[in-house]
Structure formats: structure tokens, C-alpha cells
Design a protein around this motif. Structure first.
Motif, PDB file in Angstrom:
ATOM      1  N   ASP A 156       2.511   5.085  11.977  1.00 63.58           N
ATOM      2  CA  ASP A 156       1.888   3.785  12.213  1.00 63.58           C
ATOM      3  C   ASP A 156       2.639   2.657  11.505  1.00 63.58           C
ATOM      4  O   ASP A 156       2.084   1.602  11.245  1.00 63.58           O
ATOM      5  CB  ASP A 156       0.419   3.818  11.801  1.00 63.58           C
ATOM      6  CG  ASP A 156      -0.394   2.634  12.314  1.00 63.58           C
ATOM      7  OD1 ASP A 156      -0.006   2.048  13.351  1.00 63.58           O
ATOM      8  OD2 ASP A 156      -1.416   2.307  11.668  1.00 63.58           O
ATOM      9  N   GLY A 157       3.888   2.862  11.147  1.00 59.80           N
ATOM     10  CA  GLY A 157       4.694   1.842  10.494  1.00 59.80           C
ATOM     11  C   GLY A 157       4.265   1.550   9.066  1.00 59.80           C
ATOM     12  O   GLY A 157       4.817   0.673   8.412  1.00 59.80           O
ATOM     13  N   ARG A 158       3.281   2.301   8.527  1.00 57.64           N
ATOM     14  CA  ARG A 158       2.751   2.016   7.188  1.00 57.64           C
ATOM     15  C   ARG A 158       2.795   3.185   6.233  1.00 57.64           C
ATOM     16  O   ARG A 158       2.774   3.001   5.026  1.00 57.64           O
ATOM     17  CB  ARG A 158       1.291   1.550   7.284  1.00 57.64           C
ATOM     18  CG  ARG A 158       1.101   0.326   8.109  1.00 57.64           C
ATOM     19  CD  ARG A 158      -0.323  -0.139   8.072  1.00 57.64           C
ATOM     20  NE  ARG A 158      -1.186   0.823   8.740  1.00 57.64           N
ATOM     21  CZ  ARG A 158      -2.501   0.750   8.752  1.00 57.64           C
ATOM     22  NH1 ARG A 158      -3.119  -0.212   8.112  1.00 57.64           N
ATOM     23  NH2 ARG A 158      -3.216   1.644   9.394  1.00 57.64           N
ATOM     24  N   TYR A 159       2.802   4.440   6.735  1.00 60.14           N
ATOM     25  CA  TYR A 159       2.668   5.613   5.871  1.00 60.14           C
ATOM     26  C   TYR A 159       3.818   6.580   6.134  1.00 60.14           C
ATOM     27  O   TYR A 159       4.319   6.696   7.247  1.00 60.14           O
ATOM     28  CB  TYR A 159       1.340   6.330   6.141  1.00 60.14           C
ATOM     29  CG  TYR A 159       0.146   5.413   6.142  1.00 60.14           C
ATOM     30  CD1 TYR A 159      -0.263   4.787   4.974  1.00 60.14           C
ATOM     31  CD2 TYR A 159      -0.574   5.179   7.299  1.00 60.14           C
ATOM     32  CE1 TYR A 159      -1.357   3.945   4.968  1.00 60.14           C
ATOM     33  CE2 TYR A 159      -1.673   4.340   7.307  1.00 60.14           C
ATOM     34  CZ  TYR A 159      -2.056   3.723   6.140  1.00 60.14           C
ATOM     35  OH  TYR A 159      -3.134   2.873   6.139  1.00 60.14           O
ATOM     36  N   ARG A 160       4.202   7.303   5.092  1.00 60.64           N
ATOM     37  CA  ARG A 160       5.248   8.313   5.190  1.00 60.64           C
ATOM     38  C   ARG A 160       4.633   9.685   4.940  1.00 60.64           C
ATOM     39  O   ARG A 160       3.865   9.863   4.000  1.00 60.64           O
ATOM     40  CB  ARG A 160       6.350   8.072   4.166  1.00 60.64           C
ATOM     41  CG  ARG A 160       7.447   9.147   4.180  1.00 60.64           C
ATOM     42  CD  ARG A 160       8.496   8.938   3.112  1.00 60.64           C
ATOM     43  NE  ARG A 160       9.113   7.631   3.192  1.00 60.64           N
ATOM     44  CZ  ARG A 160      10.181   7.337   3.944  1.00 60.64           C
ATOM     45  NH1 ARG A 160      10.741   8.264   4.670  1.00 60.64           N
ATOM     46  NH2 ARG A 160      10.683   6.123   3.940  1.00 60.64           N
ATOM     47  N   VAL A 161       5.001  10.685   5.751  1.00 56.62           N
ATOM     48  CA  VAL A 161       4.578  12.067   5.547  1.00 56.62           C
ATOM     49  C   VAL A 161       5.557  12.663   4.543  1.00 56.62           C
ATOM     50  O   VAL A 161       6.742  12.806   4.830  1.00 56.62           O
ATOM     51  CB  VAL A 161       4.597  12.855   6.880  1.00 56.62           C
ATOM     52  CG1 VAL A 161       4.201  14.302   6.631  1.00 56.62           C
ATOM     53  CG2 VAL A 161       3.689  12.222   7.901  1.00 56.62           C
ATOM     54  N   VAL A 162       5.067  12.990   3.350  1.00 55.78           N
ATOM     55  CA  VAL A 162       5.924  13.515   2.290  1.00 55.78           C
ATOM     56  C   VAL A 162       6.071  15.020   2.425  1.00 55.78           C
ATOM     57  O   VAL A 162       7.193  15.560   2.394  1.00 55.78           O
ATOM     58  CB  VAL A 162       5.366  13.141   0.906  1.00 55.78           C
ATOM     59  CG1 VAL A 162       6.207  13.747  -0.208  1.00 55.78           C
ATOM     60  CG2 VAL A 162       5.279  11.635   0.759  1.00 55.78           C
ATOM     61  N   ARG A 163       4.967  15.726   2.606  1.00 52.02           N
ATOM     62  CA  ARG A 163       5.007  17.192   2.687  1.00 52.02           C
ATOM     63  C   ARG A 163       3.839  17.659   3.530  1.00 52.02           C
ATOM     64  O   ARG A 163       2.744  17.126   3.456  1.00 52.02           O
ATOM     65  CB  ARG A 163       4.908  17.804   1.287  1.00 52.02           C
ATOM     66  CG  ARG A 163       5.089  19.311   1.247  1.00 52.02           C
ATOM     67  CD  ARG A 163       4.907  19.870  -0.160  1.00 52.02           C
ATOM     68  NE  ARG A 163       3.531  19.786  -0.617  1.00 52.02           N
ATOM     69  CZ  ARG A 163       2.559  20.661  -0.291  1.00 52.02           C
ATOM     70  NH1 ARG A 163       2.827  21.661   0.510  1.00 52.02           N
ATOM     71  NH2 ARG A 163       1.337  20.517  -0.754  1.00 52.02           N
ATOM     72  N   ILE A 164       4.076  18.705   4.312  1.00 55.45           N
ATOM     73  CA  ILE A 164       3.012  19.303   5.117  1.00 55.45           C
ATOM     74  C   ILE A 164       2.754  20.693   4.556  1.00 55.45           C
ATOM     75  O   ILE A 164       3.656  21.542   4.542  1.00 55.45           O
ATOM     76  CB  ILE A 164       3.401  19.373   6.606  1.00 55.45           C
ATOM     77  CG1 ILE A 164       3.643  17.960   7.161  1.00 55.45           C
ATOM     78  CG2 ILE A 164       2.308  20.065   7.412  1.00 55.45           C
ATOM     79  CD1 ILE A 164       4.137  17.922   8.590  1.00 55.45           C
TER      80      ILE A 164
END
Length: 187
Positions: A156-164
């Protein structure tokens, strides 16, 4: 049936016995030689009686209230602490201006730290294992839209997925602030 006169005699005898018991319990001073503690042998009782007879009665000294209020010579004695009088606490002497040092802060206070970033409001609604070794894909929702992302993707242009992980996703803002672990939510 027993005649009334016999009943009155029995009642009178019981009244006399009751009066004697009350008198013995409340008005008689027990003799220590007679009263023995439970389990005491006769030898112990006699020794206790001999010891109590050998002791002299305690003498109570005479208390003169006038002498207590005045000192030995009749003058009033000021004592250091009186429990019955309220006194102000002594004031510590102030340091002279020459010896007083003004404490300056070692470092001037800087600007206040920036406010923390707003919380990440996404919910993890599912995890997908991509075929062909592409890795896991997180399925996230903000309540209106559904977002998909792998580790390192911007959502969404605002959050980064660091780890799943197996049941959670670690998210942060793209600059690394506001890290949060989002658990898998059950509908």
C-alpha cells in the motif's frame, strides 16, 4: 408427682450451691500452694508453694506528680522531646551566596524526540506457499482492500514486509520505524 414443698427445698439447695460457686470463682483469692497447674506432681506443687512464700511482696514506689513537673531543685526542666507538644521542625541553615554554587545542566536539552509513527492497522488474514520455491506470500487486509506481499515488498505504499513466519508477519514502515509483529487473525 413430687410435692411443691420438696421442689422448693431442692430449688433452695441448688441456689445455695450456685451462690457458693460464684463466690469461689470471683471473690476468693487463690492460694498458689493449692492451685497446681495441670500435670504437676505433688513435689513440684510443694516447691512452687515454697518459692512463692519466699518472695516478698513487691513494693510500689510513691509517685509525686509535683516533682515530675519540676526539676530536682523545683525549676522546670526542658526536655528534648515532648510527645504531647507540637513543635515545628528545625530549619537547616542556608549556605552563604559565596559558597552556594548554581548547578547548570551539563548539556542543554535538545528538541523533543519526534512522535512515534502511527500503528500499523493491517491484519494478516492468510499465508500462501507459492509453488516453485518462490517463498511465502502474506495476505493482508485493512478492512477495505486486500494486499499480497513477499518479504521485502512494500504494501500500500506505506508498509514493508520484513519477515513472514509460520503464523505471523513482521511489518514496519519503509524507513524501519514502527516495527510490529502481526499475528494470523482468525475470522
Amino acid at each position: 408427682m413430687v410435692p411443691k414443698s420438696v421442689q422448693y427445698v431442692v430449688l433452695g439447695v441448688l441456689g445455695v450451691v450456685l451462690a457458693a460457686v460464684v463466690w469461689l470463682q470471683f471473690f476468693r483469692v487463690p492460694d498458689p500452694a493449692v492451685a497446681a497447674p495441670a500435670g504437676a506432681t505433688p513435689a513440684r506443687t510443694q516447691a512452687a508453694a515454697a518459692g512463692s512464700r519466699a518472695q516478698a511482696p513487691l513494693a510500689v514506689p510513691e509517685v509525686r506528680l509535683g516533682a515530675l513537673a519540676a526539676g530536682a531543685g523545683g525549676e522546670t526542666v526542658e526536655i528534648g522531646r515532648n510527645l504531647f507538644r507540637v513543635q515545628p521542625k528545625p530549619v537547616a541553615p542556608l549556605a552563604s551566596p559565596a559558597t552556594r554554587q548554581v548547578e547548570m545542566p551539563s548539556t542543554p536539552p535538545g528538541p523533543p524526540p519526534p512522535p512515534p509513527p502511527p500503528p500499523i492497522t493491517l491484519k494478516l488474514i492468510g499465508l500462501v506457499d507459492a509453488p516453485g520455491g518462490a517463498g511465502k506470500i502474506a495476505v493482508l487486509s485493512d478492512g477495505r482492500d486486500v494486499f499480497y506481499g513477499r518479504e521485502g515488498d512494500i504494501i500500500d505504499g506505506r508498509y514493508r514486509v520484513v519477515r513472514i513466519g509460520a503464523e505471523s508477519v513482521d511489518m514496519s514502515y519503509p524507513d524501519g520505524r514502527g516495527a510490529r509483529t502481526i499475528p494470523l487473525s482468525v475470522p
